[in-house]
Design a protein around this motif. Structure first.
Motif, PDB file in Angstrom:
ATOM      1  N   SER A 118      74.614 -34.331  76.381  1.00 39.64           N
ATOM      2  CA  SER A 118      75.729 -34.173  76.498  1.00 39.64           C
ATOM      3  C   SER A 118      76.139 -32.441  76.130  1.00 39.64           C
ATOM      4  O   SER A 118      77.319 -32.198  76.730  1.00 39.64           O
ATOM      5  N   SER A 119      75.532 -31.859  75.527  1.00 39.08           N
ATOM      6  CA  SER A 119      75.739 -30.288  75.567  1.00 39.08           C
ATOM      7  C   SER A 119      75.708 -29.660  76.717  1.00 39.08           C
ATOM      8  O   SER A 119      76.078 -28.450  76.822  1.00 39.08           O
ATOM      9  N   LYS A 120      74.962 -30.210  77.760  1.00 36.32           N
ATOM     10  CA  LYS A 120      75.176 -29.432  79.100  1.00 36.32           C
ATOM     11  C   LYS A 120      75.954 -30.249  80.262  1.00 36.32           C
ATOM     12  O   LYS A 120      75.857 -30.049  81.372  1.00 36.32           O
ATOM     13  N   SER A 121      76.621 -31.364  79.753  1.00 38.75           N
ATOM     14  CA  SER A 121      77.339 -32.100  80.587  1.00 38.75           C
ATOM     15  C   SER A 121      78.522 -31.216  81.531  1.00 38.75           C
ATOM     16  O   SER A 121      79.407 -30.783  80.794  1.00 38.75           O
ATOM     17  N   THR A 122      78.620 -31.483  82.798  1.00 34.24           N
ATOM     18  CA  THR A 122      79.474 -30.857  83.678  1.00 34.24           C
ATOM     19  C   THR A 122      80.967 -31.386  83.302  1.00 34.24           C
ATOM     20  O   THR A 122      81.853 -30.728  83.695  1.00 34.24           O
ATOM     21  N   LYS A 123      80.806 -32.426  82.895  1.00 38.71           N
ATOM     22  CA  LYS A 123      82.356 -33.163  82.482  1.00 38.71           C
ATOM     23  C   LYS A 123      82.962 -32.840  81.198  1.00 38.71           C
ATOM     24  O   LYS A 123      83.993 -33.385  80.909  1.00 38.71           O
ATOM     25  N   LEU A 124      82.234 -31.933  80.310  1.00 41.41           N
ATOM     26  CA  LEU A 124      82.847 -31.795  79.049  1.00 41.41           C
ATOM     27  C   LEU A 124      83.299 -30.511  79.165  1.00 41.41           C
ATOM     28  O   LEU A 124      82.809 -29.455  79.740  1.00 41.41           O
ATOM     29  N   ASN A 125      84.182 -30.141  78.008  1.00 41.97           N
ATOM     30  CA  ASN A 125      84.685 -28.902  77.948  1.00 41.97           C
ATOM     31  C   ASN A 125      83.804 -28.001  77.087  1.00 41.97           C
ATOM     32  O   ASN A 125      82.887 -28.388  76.433  1.00 41.97           O
ATOM     33  N   LEU A 126      84.163 -26.677  76.868  1.00 45.15           N
ATOM     34  CA  LEU A 126      83.333 -25.788  76.248  1.00 45.15           C
ATOM     35  C   LEU A 126      82.962 -26.135  74.490  1.00 45.15           C
ATOM     36  O   LEU A 126      82.222 -26.364  74.126  1.00 45.15           O
ATOM     37  N   VAL A 127      84.286 -26.743  73.993  1.00 44.42           N
ATOM     38  CA  VAL A 127      84.271 -27.188  72.643  1.00 44.42           C
ATOM     39  C   VAL A 127      83.531 -28.288  72.499  1.00 44.42           C
ATOM     40  O   VAL A 127      82.503 -28.244  71.295  1.00 44.42           O
ATOM     41  N   SER A 128      83.572 -29.351  73.411  1.00 43.56           N
ATOM     42  CA  SER A 128      82.781 -30.441  73.256  1.00 43.56           C
ATOM     43  C   SER A 128      81.134 -30.049  73.487  1.00 43.56           C
ATOM     44  O   SER A 128      80.151 -30.802  72.753  1.00 43.56           O
ATOM     45  N   ARG A 129      80.974 -29.089  74.411  1.00 46.77           N
ATOM     46  CA  ARG A 129      79.244 -28.730  74.673  1.00 46.77           C
ATOM     47  C   ARG A 129      79.052 -28.077  73.260  1.00 46.77           C
ATOM     48  O   ARG A 129      77.530 -28.458  73.063  1.00 46.77           O
ATOM     49  N   LYS A 130      79.619 -27.364  72.814  1.00 50.66           N
ATOM     50  CA  LYS A 130      79.149 -26.448  71.546  1.00 50.66           C
ATOM     51  C   LYS A 130      78.842 -27.599  70.276  1.00 50.66           C
ATOM     52  O   LYS A 130      78.079 -27.363  69.506  1.00 50.66           O
TER      53      LYS A 130
END
Length: 418
Positions: A118-130
Motif C-alpha cells: 500500500s505504501s507504494k501503490s500508484t492508486k493512493l495519494n502521497l498522504v495515504s502512502r506515508k
C-alpha cells in the motif's frame, strides 16, 4: 446529495422516485454516485472542483488540468485504513495466536506485506502512502517490544528482532522515497470528457474551460505602430496548450511579455512577434515546459534553432519543470512513467546531457515524467511570475537562479518550481 440549484438534500430514494431530479426544484442531477463503478462523484463535488480549479471562475483551465485536479480530489476522498484503526485487530490476532510460533509469524508478515504494498501503490495519494509507511514502523516497534519478553529464548528472540527490524527498515525506506514514486490515474480522459458533456448538457457551458488550441495559419493584420515596438520579455512554452492557457488568462498583458510555443503557436502572429522580439538586444526569454525529454530540450532548441535565437546572446531562464526541481521538492508531484519517455531520454543530445546531473539523467532515463498540466492555472501563473521577478537582475547573487553553461551563452535555471 444536495441540489446545486436550491441546496435541498435529496436522499437516494428521493432521487429515484423523482427520476433523478431534485424533490424541491425539479433540477436534474448530472451524476448518480450509487450507479458509478470505480469512483463516485456528486454534483456538489464536481461544481466545487470547477470553482476551485478556476479560482472561483476567474481563471481559464484546460480539460487535462481538470483531469489531474479531479484525480487528486478523488484520491484525497478515497477511504483508507486509519493510522490506528488496524491496531486493535492486529494486537488481538497476535494475542490469540501467541501460543504458537508459525501463526503469529504468518499474520505479522501478512500485515507487513499489506502495508508495504500500500505504501507504494500508484492508486493512493502521497498522504495515504506515508501513512502506510508509518504503519510499517509502528508494527516493527510493537514486534520489537514483544521481543523483550522473549529474552529467555535466544532463537525466538532473534526471530522476533529480525521480524521487527524488517518493517521498520521498509517503512523508513518508503518514507524517504515516497515523493518520487510514480502514480497512475484513477480516472481516464474519456471519463472526464463524458462527465463534462453530461454536466454542460444539464447546467450549461463551463465558461472557463479551454478548447483545443486552434491552428490559424493566416497571418493576422497588426497595426504598424504596434510592430514598431518590441518586448523586454518572452515566455516560450513547449506546448500550444500552455501558451493558450497563459494568453487566455491575460498573462501577457499583466506581465508585459510575449507568449509563444516552440510549436509556433499562435501561428497567426508568430512571425510578426519574432520580428519584434529580435529588435531588443536586452530581451530575456523564459522557458516553461513539461519535465520530460521534449521539455528538457526546449532551451537547447531555443539556442540552436535559426527560427529562434541561434547565434544570439540573449539570456534564457529555464523556469522548469526540471528533474532537479522535482527531486528537491517534498510536495508530492504527480510523477508518471513510460517506456517511450525512457527511450527518448537516452537519445538526448550530448550537450543537453552535460547540463544535467547524474541523478537527473537517471531520473529521466527511468522513464519518469511530470506534465505542467498537473498543476492548476493559479500555480503555473504564480511560479512564472516569481521566476520573472527573481531574474530582474541576473548579475546579483540570487540563490533562486543557477547559471548553467558558458558565460558567453548564459542560461539560468530556477532551482525551485514554486
Amino acid at each position: 446529495m444536495k441540489c446545486i440549484n436550491c441546496g435541498t438534500d435529496n436522499k437516494l430514494k428521493d432521487r429515484t422516485a423523482n427520476q433523478g431530479r431534485c424533490i424541491k426544484c425539479n433540477h436534474l442531477f448530472a451524476f448518480e454516485p450509487t450507479s458509478m463503478s470505480n469512483v463516485q462523484i456528486t454534483d456538489p463535488f464536481f461544481a466545487k472542483a470547477i470553482a476551485d480549479i478556476s479560482a472561483n471562475n476567474t481563471l481559464f483551465f484546460t480539460p487535462k488540468q481538470l483531469l489531474y485536479f479531479l484525480d487528486n480530489r478523488l484520491r484525497k476522498n478515497s477511504k483508507s485504513i486509519s493510522r490506528f484503526g488496524w491496531l486493535i485487530p492486529f494486537l488481538i490476532i497476535n494475542l490469540v495466536t501467541s501460543l504458537t510460533i508459525f501463526i503469529p509469524l504468518i499474520v505479522n508478515l501478512a500485515f507487513i506485506n499489506f502495508f508495504y504494498v500500500s505504501s507504494k501503490s500508484t492508486k493512493l495519494n502521497l498522504v495515504s502512502r506515508k501513512q502506510n509507511a508509518r504503519n510499517l514502523q509502528i508494527i516493527g516497534v510493537i514486534i520489537l517490544s514483544i521481543g523483550i519478553l522473549a529474552l529467555k529464548s535466544f532463537p525466538l528472540f532473534v526471530i522476533i528482532v529480525i521480524l521487527g527490524m524488517l518493517p521498520i527498515y521498509l517503512g523508513t525506506l518508503q518514507i524517504g522515497r515516497i515523493e518520487l514514486l510514480t502514480q497512475d490515474f484513477l480516472i481516464s480522459e474519456s471519463q472526464v470528457k463524458d462527465w463534462l458533456d453530461r454536466w454542460q448538457q444539464i447546467n450549461g457551458s463551463i465558461l472557463k474551460i479551454l478548447p483545443s488550441p486552434k491552428q490559424e495559419n493566416t497571418p493576422a493584420a497588426i497595426n504598424p505602430d504596434v510592430t514598431a515596438y518590441s518586448f523586454d520579455r518572452l515566455v516560450v512554452c513547449d506546448s500550444a496548450s500552455i501558451a493558450q492557457l497563459l494568453i487566455a488568462n491575460n498573462f501577457h498583458f499583466e506581465n508585459n511579455c510575449a507568449i509563444l510555443s516552440i510549436t509556433g503557436y499562435p501561428q497567426s502572429i508568430f512571425d510578426t512577434t519574432m520580428q519584434m522580439l529580435r529588435r531588443n538586444p536586452d530581451l530575456k526569454a523564459y522557458a516553461i515546459h513539461d519535465c520530460n525529454p521534449r521539455g528538457i530540450a526546449l532551451v537547447h532548441n531555443l539556442r540552436t534553432n535559426a527560427n529562434w535565437f541561434l547565434n544570439s546572446e540573449i539570456a534564457i531562464i529555464d523556469i522548469g519543470l526540471t528533474p532537479r526541481q522535482i527531486i528537491a521538492t517534498k510536495r508530492g508531484m504527480f510523477i508518471q512513467t513510460s517506456p517511450e519517455s525512457a527511450q527518448a531520454a537516452k537519445q538526448l543530445p550530448e550537450e543537453i546531457r552535460q547540463s544535467l546531473s547524474a541523478e537527473e539523467l537517471a531520473w529521466l532515463e527511468s522513464g519518469k515524467f511530470v506534465e505542467l498540466e498537473s498543476f492548476t492555472p493559479q500555480r503555473i501563473i504564480k511560479v512564472l511570475q516569481k521566476g520573472i521577478a527573481g531574474s530582474q537582475n541576473l548579475e546579483s547573487d540570487d540563490s533562486s537562479l543557477l547559471l548553467v553553461g558558458d558565460t558567453g551563452n548564459d542560461m539560468y535555471v530556477v532551482q525551485s518550481f514554486g
